[in-house]
Design an enzyme around this catalytic site. Sequence first.
Site, mmCIF file in Angstrom:
data_model
loop_
_atom_site.group_PDB
_atom_site.id
_atom_site.type_symbol
_atom_site.label_atom_id
_atom_site.label_comp_id
_atom_site.label_asym_id
_atom_site.label_seq_id
_atom_site.Cartn_x
_atom_site.Cartn_y
_atom_site.Cartn_z
ATOM 1 N N SER A 152 -44.506 -15.237 20.373
ATOM 2 C CA SER A 152 -44.938 -14.039 19.653
ATOM 3 C C SER A 152 -46.414 -14.168 19.290
ATOM 4 O O SER A 152 -46.808 -15.067 18.547
ATOM 5 C CB SER A 152 -44.112 -13.869 18.378
ATOM 6 O OG SER A 152 -44.785 -12.989 17.509
ATOM 7 N N HIS A 206 -44.259 -11.768 23.642
ATOM 8 C CA HIS A 206 -43.691 -10.852 22.641
ATOM 9 C C HIS A 206 -44.815 -10.240 21.813
ATOM 10 O O HIS A 206 -45.621 -10.955 21.212
ATOM 11 C CB HIS A 206 -42.725 -11.652 21.759
ATOM 12 C CG HIS A 206 -41.952 -10.837 20.787
ATOM 13 N ND1 HIS A 206 -40.814 -10.124 21.123
ATOM 14 C CD2 HIS A 206 -42.141 -10.638 19.456
ATOM 15 C CE1 HIS A 206 -40.334 -9.526 20.041
ATOM 16 N NE2 HIS A 206 -41.130 -9.810 19.010
ATOM 17 N N ASP A 227 -45.786 -7.828 18.757
ATOM 18 C CA ASP A 227 -45.259 -7.218 17.537
ATOM 19 C C ASP A 227 -46.165 -6.093 17.057
ATOM 20 O O ASP A 227 -47.274 -6.335 16.589
ATOM 21 C CB ASP A 227 -45.137 -8.284 16.443
ATOM 22 C CG ASP A 227 -43.998 -9.246 16.720
ATOM 23 O OD1 ASP A 227 -42.849 -8.779 16.847
ATOM 24 O OD2 ASP A 227 -44.260 -10.459 16.827
ATOM 25 N N MET A 258 -46.785 -3.202 14.395
ATOM 26 C CA MET A 258 -46.390 -2.820 13.027
ATOM 27 C C MET A 258 -47.295 -1.702 12.524
ATOM 28 O O MET A 258 -48.503 -1.734 12.770
ATOM 29 C CB MET A 258 -46.517 -4.027 12.095
ATOM 30 C CG MET A 258 -45.730 -5.240 12.558
ATOM 31 S SD MET A 258 -45.836 -6.575 11.352
ATOM 32 C CE MET A 258 -45.041 -7.892 12.268
ATOM 33 N N HIS A 263 -42.267 -5.129 20.761
ATOM 34 C CA HIS A 263 -41.320 -4.945 19.658
ATOM 35 C C HIS A 263 -41.960 -3.966 18.681
ATOM 36 O O HIS A 263 -42.865 -4.327 17.934
ATOM 37 C CB HIS A 263 -41.059 -6.326 19.026
ATOM 38 C CG HIS A 263 -40.201 -6.282 17.806
ATOM 39 N ND1 HIS A 263 -40.106 -7.346 16.925
ATOM 40 C CD2 HIS A 263 -39.373 -5.315 17.310
ATOM 41 C CE1 HIS A 263 -39.277 -7.030 15.949
ATOM 42 N NE2 HIS A 263 -38.835 -5.804 16.154
ATOM 43 N N MET A 266 -42.194 -2.064 15.546
ATOM 44 C CA MET A 266 -41.745 -1.926 14.158
ATOM 45 C C MET A 266 -42.505 -0.757 13.565
ATOM 46 O O MET A 266 -43.384 -0.908 12.710
ATOM 47 C CB MET A 266 -42.021 -3.243 13.395
ATOM 48 C CG MET A 266 -41.053 -4.351 13.798
ATOM 49 S SD MET A 266 -41.654 -6.000 13.391
ATOM 50 C CE MET A 266 -42.639 -6.334 14.841
ATOM 51 N N MET A 299 -32.803 -9.180 14.636
ATOM 52 C CA MET A 299 -33.790 -9.817 13.763
ATOM 53 C C MET A 299 -33.089 -10.889 12.926
ATOM 54 O O MET A 299 -32.077 -10.621 12.269
ATOM 55 C CB MET A 299 -34.436 -8.796 12.819
ATOM 56 C CG MET A 299 -35.382 -7.805 13.471
ATOM 57 S SD MET A 299 -36.748 -8.544 14.381
ATOM 58 C CE MET A 299 -37.564 -9.538 13.126
ATOM 59 N N GLY A 302 -41.841 -8.068 9.681
ATOM 60 C CA GLY A 302 -43.098 -7.816 8.994
ATOM 61 C C GLY A 302 -44.062 -8.988 9.013
ATOM 62 O O GLY A 302 -45.259 -8.794 9.002
ATOM 63 N N GLY A 335 -44.698 -13.349 10.344
ATOM 64 C CA GLY A 335 -44.266 -14.558 11.018
ATOM 65 C C GLY A 335 -44.036 -15.656 9.995
ATOM 66 O O GLY A 335 -44.344 -15.492 8.807
ATOM 67 N N ASP A 383 -35.076 -12.951 17.012
ATOM 68 C CA ASP A 383 -36.487 -12.951 16.618
ATOM 69 C C ASP A 383 -36.627 -13.312 15.142
ATOM 70 O O ASP A 383 -36.150 -12.582 14.275
ATOM 71 C CB ASP A 383 -37.052 -11.545 16.888
ATOM 72 C CG ASP A 383 -38.541 -11.431 16.586
ATOM 73 O OD1 ASP A 383 -39.181 -12.455 16.286
ATOM 74 O OD2 ASP A 383 -39.052 -10.292 16.670
ATOM 75 N N GLY A 425 -37.953 -17.037 12.679
ATOM 76 C CA GLY A 425 -37.508 -18.316 12.135
ATOM 77 C C GLY A 425 -36.955 -19.292 13.158
ATOM 78 O O GLY A 425 -36.261 -20.243 12.790
HETATM 79 C C1 DX5 Z 1 -41.529 -10.584 12.621
HETATM 80 C C2 DX5 Z 1 -41.815 -10.511 14.093
HETATM 81 C C3 DX5 Z 1 -41.607 -11.779 14.825
HETATM 82 C C4 DX5 Z 1 -42.459 -12.916 14.347
HETATM 83 C C5 DX5 Z 1 -41.689 -14.167 14.503
HETATM 84 O O1 DX5 Z 1 -41.532 -9.318 12.072
HETATM 85 O O2 DX5 Z 1 -40.998 -9.535 14.722
HETATM 86 O O3 DX5 Z 1 -41.737 -11.604 16.222
HETATM 87 O O4 DX5 Z 1 -43.679 -13.043 15.024
HETATM 88 O O5 DX5 Z 1 -42.407 -15.193 13.963
HETATM 89 P P1 DX5 Z 1 -41.803 -16.617 13.667
HETATM 90 O O6 DX5 Z 1 -41.283 -17.171 14.971
HETATM 91 O O7 DX5 Z 1 -42.951 -17.365 13.130
HETATM 92 O O8 DX5 Z 1 -40.683 -16.441 12.669
HETATM 93 ZN ZN ZN Z 2 -40.931 -9.475 16.937
#
Ligand code: DX5
Ligand code: ZN
Length: 237
Positions: free
Chosen positions: A13, A38, A40, A42, A71, A73, A142, A147, A149, A180, A182
């Site tokens: 990501s 990936h 993200d 937002m 992705h 959001m 999720m 929101g 990482g 996606d 953690g």
């Molecule tokens: C969170 C994102 C994820 C995020 C994951 O809203 O959708 O893709 O980047 O980050 P990690 O792997 O650090 O949890």
């Molecule tokens: Zn994501």
Amino acid sequence: MSVDTSNVVIAPSLLSADFGRVNEEIADVCKAGASWIHLDVMDGVFVPNITFGPNVMRCFKKPANAVFDAHLMITEPEKHVEAFVKAGADIISVHAEATAHLHYVLQKIKNCGAQAAVALNPATPLEVLDYVYADVEMILLMSVNPGWGGQALIPAITQKIRTLRRKIKERGLDIKIQVDGGLNLKTIRNVVEAGATHLVAGNAIFHEASGVQAYQARIDALLHEAQLGLVNQGQFV
Ligand code: DX5
Ligand code: ZN
């Protein structure tokens, strides 16, 4: 032990990458073995954070054979999916919670020439998918609240993945399960064991030292753990 890992995909990501040299980061993770990137997106409304839109995404250089996994959001994704396909998205995940017109937006993504996927927040029940299974290539669960990482995985995801895997199997469909949030060396094995095959990793890949060598070591270590999960995949369904 030798297990075919071709069914497991690690998708770095970019959220945790260095955006000041984003194209170098993309090239490096791809050289390190990643085939999916990936992205993200937002909007500051569906989630509090803001990242980038299609005009910025258009500047991302896609290495040959790389898959751009967007992705979204964002609220009312139906208004924007076409622009994201034009900007290079190969597969687009829209949140079921972000649209009143889920079936419509999935058709729109496909009509624009990309693969369609639905993303669900941790507390969203799987039942919202009941009438769209036939319309998706992938379901993104999720494992953190979207929101940011670097958050800790929410343990209830394991049962949700198992249940989703069973529902897909019962319908005789071939739908990828992406998880996606953690994911790291301690958590990835368990989600693969439960049935996930597409694994997003931000912080676990883009932290501290950068560059092909560092990324390759982290991707390989994650794949190794995922491989241990594949051996038992579906066993506890
Ligand atoms: C969170 C994102 C994820 C995020 C994951 O809203 O959708 O893709 O980047 O980050 P990690 O792997 O650090 O949890
Ligand atoms: Zn994501």
